[in-house]
Design an enzyme around this catalytic site. Structure first.
Site, PDB file in Angstrom:
ATOM      1  N   HIS A 148       0.841  -1.205   0.000  1.00  0.00           N
ATOM      2  CA  HIS A 148       0.000   0.000   0.000  1.00  0.00           C
ATOM      3  C   HIS A 148       0.877   1.258   0.000  1.00  0.00           C
ATOM      4  O   HIS A 148       0.593   2.230  -0.699  1.00  0.00           O
ATOM      5  CB  HIS A 148      -0.866   0.063   1.276  1.00  0.00           C
ATOM      6  CG  HIS A 148      -1.898  -1.009   1.420  1.00  0.00           C
ATOM      7  ND1 HIS A 148      -1.965  -1.835   2.518  1.00  0.00           N
ATOM      8  CD2 HIS A 148      -2.925  -1.381   0.609  1.00  0.00           C
ATOM      9  CE1 HIS A 148      -2.988  -2.660   2.395  1.00  0.00           C
ATOM     10  NE2 HIS A 148      -3.585  -2.416   1.232  1.00  0.00           N
TER      11      HIS A 148
ATOM     12  N   LYS B 205     -15.105  -7.509   5.302  1.00  0.00           N
ATOM     13  CA  LYS B 205     -14.543  -8.546   6.164  1.00  0.00           C
ATOM     14  C   LYS B 205     -14.372  -7.945   7.564  1.00  0.00           C
ATOM     15  O   LYS B 205     -14.089  -6.756   7.674  1.00  0.00           O
ATOM     16  CB  LYS B 205     -13.207  -9.017   5.593  1.00  0.00           C
ATOM     17  CG  LYS B 205     -12.442  -7.890   4.927  1.00  0.00           C
ATOM     18  CD  LYS B 205     -11.584  -8.274   3.764  1.00  0.00           C
ATOM     19  CE  LYS B 205     -11.128  -6.966   3.095  1.00  0.00           C
ATOM     20  NZ  LYS B 205     -10.400  -7.098   1.912  1.00  0.00           N
TER      21      LYS B 205
ATOM     22  N   ARG C 275      -2.763  -6.103  -8.100  1.00  0.00           N
ATOM     23  CA  ARG C 275      -1.713  -7.118  -8.004  1.00  0.00           C
ATOM     24  C   ARG C 275      -1.947  -8.141  -9.113  1.00  0.00           C
ATOM     25  O   ARG C 275      -1.905  -7.805 -10.280  1.00  0.00           O
ATOM     26  CB  ARG C 275      -1.732  -7.761  -6.606  1.00  0.00           C
ATOM     27  CG  ARG C 275      -1.265  -6.832  -5.508  1.00  0.00           C
ATOM     28  CD  ARG C 275      -1.611  -7.360  -4.159  1.00  0.00           C
ATOM     29  NE  ARG C 275      -3.052  -7.583  -4.058  1.00  0.00           N
ATOM     30  CZ  ARG C 275      -3.700  -7.979  -2.986  1.00  0.00           C
ATOM     31  NH1 ARG C 275      -3.044  -8.226  -1.889  1.00  0.00           N
ATOM     32  NH2 ARG C 275      -5.002  -8.127  -2.999  1.00  0.00           N
TER      33      ARG C 275
ATOM     34  N   SER D 202      -2.811  -7.611   3.351  1.00  0.00           N
ATOM     35  CA  SER D 202      -2.998  -7.436   4.795  1.00  0.00           C
ATOM     36  C   SER D 202      -3.352  -8.782   5.432  1.00  0.00           C
ATOM     37  O   SER D 202      -2.915  -9.076   6.556  1.00  0.00           O
ATOM     38  CB  SER D 202      -4.125  -6.436   5.065  1.00  0.00           C
ATOM     39  OG  SER D 202      -3.823  -5.197   4.493  1.00  0.00           O
TER      40      SER D 202
HETATM   41  O1  PNS Z   1      -9.002  -2.784   0.906  1.00  0.00           O
HETATM   42  P1  PNS Z   1     -10.311  -3.252   0.356  1.00  0.00           P
HETATM   43  O2  PNS Z   1     -11.087  -3.981   1.428  1.00  0.00           O
HETATM   44  O3  PNS Z   1     -10.159  -4.075  -0.897  1.00  0.00           O
HETATM   45  O4  PNS Z   1     -11.132  -1.932  -0.044  1.00  0.00           O
HETATM   46  C1  PNS Z   1     -12.451  -2.006  -0.544  1.00  0.00           C
HETATM   47  C2  PNS Z   1     -13.166  -0.648  -0.396  1.00  0.00           C
HETATM   48  C3  PNS Z   1     -13.125  -0.239   1.043  1.00  0.00           C
HETATM   49  C4  PNS Z   1     -12.465   0.375  -1.233  1.00  0.00           C
HETATM   50  C5  PNS Z   1     -14.626  -0.800  -0.896  1.00  0.00           C
HETATM   51  O5  PNS Z   1     -15.197  -1.949  -0.337  1.00  0.00           O
HETATM   52  C6  PNS Z   1     -15.480   0.425  -0.524  1.00  0.00           C
HETATM   53  O6  PNS Z   1     -15.270   1.522  -0.976  1.00  0.00           O
HETATM   54  N1  PNS Z   1     -16.480   0.232   0.323  1.00  0.00           N
HETATM   55  C7  PNS Z   1     -17.367   1.284   0.753  1.00  0.00           C
HETATM   56  C8  PNS Z   1     -18.787   1.023   0.240  1.00  0.00           C
HETATM   57  C9  PNS Z   1     -18.917   1.336  -1.244  1.00  0.00           C
HETATM   58  O7  PNS Z   1     -18.733   2.456  -1.684  1.00  0.00           O
HETATM   59  N2  PNS Z   1     -19.267   0.316  -2.029  1.00  0.00           N
HETATM   60  C10 PNS Z   1     -19.491   0.479  -3.452  1.00  0.00           C
HETATM   61  C11 PNS Z   1     -18.210   0.264  -4.254  1.00  0.00           C
HETATM   62  S1  PNS Z   1     -18.406  -1.227  -5.112  1.00  0.00           S
END
Ligand code: PNS
Length: 164
Positions: free
Chosen positions: A17, A41, A92, A130
């Site tokens: 990151h 999660k 990735r 992570s």
């Molecule tokens: O590190 P991650 O868990 O892959 O990040 C995912 C994240 C947090 C960027 C995504 O799940 C998110 O933005 N969630 C907030 C809810 C949202 O906006 N969902 C619609 C996007 S599909």
């Protein structure tokens, strides 16, 4: 001058990151690292802890001139609130692609004003996540090449607390 938001669970932030942050920082005049409050999660660290750990890790990596924030709810609302133009994500292996593609297209449907921008991972971090860091740490393995020492310490403290 473009403003970008780099969202994620950051549970915890890794060197992979941090590499993305360092590279995105060069392209955007303003960068927000946005920690989602409720990832899909269940996180090891609370959102407050993840924000603090992320700030400490970026400071340790010598990266400044950006803001670490948290958000709850839709990412596009957070991007709007911070007048962002772009959403930054790291890519990735192939396995990331489908999820990222779905998320980028959903976000574009919800808010066409944001452009999703993807940074290919550095080869040395292509396996890093992570989840892997947490698993290695949980079994007492050495994660010092995967995360900054402040993150390593936070993991140790959290896992000791959970075990007691
Ligand atoms: O590190 P991650 O868990 O892959 O990040 C995912 C994240 C947090 C960027 C995504 O799940 C998110 O933005 N969630 C907030 C809810 C949202 O906006 N969902 C619609 C996007 S599909």
């Amino acid at each position: 001058m473009a403003t970008a938001i780099y969202p994620g669970s950051f549970d915890p932030i890794t060197n992979g990151h941090i590499d993305i942050v360092r590279r995105a920082r060069k392209l955007f005049s303003k960068l927000y690292v946005a920690v989602v409050a409720n990832p899909h999660k269940s996180p090891l660290f609370t959102v407050e802890e993840r924000v603090d750990i992320t700030k400490a890790a970026l400071a340790e990596a010598g990266i400044n001139g950006l803001e670490v924030i948290s958000y709850d709810g839709l990412l596009i609302e957070c991007a709007r609130d911070h007048a962002a133009n772009a959403i930054v994500r790291g890519l990735r292996a192939n396995s990331d692609f489908e999820y990222e593609f779905q998320m980028a297209l959903t976000n574009r449907d919800l808010a066409s004003e944001f452009e999703s921008v993807f940074f290919m991972t550095a080869k040395k971090y292509s396996f890093l996540s992570s989840s892997i860091v947490k698993e290695v740490s949980m079994y007492g393995g050495d994660v010092s090449t995967f995360v900054p020492s402040s993150v390593e310490q936070a993991l140790r403290r959290k896992l000791e607390k959970k075990a007691s």
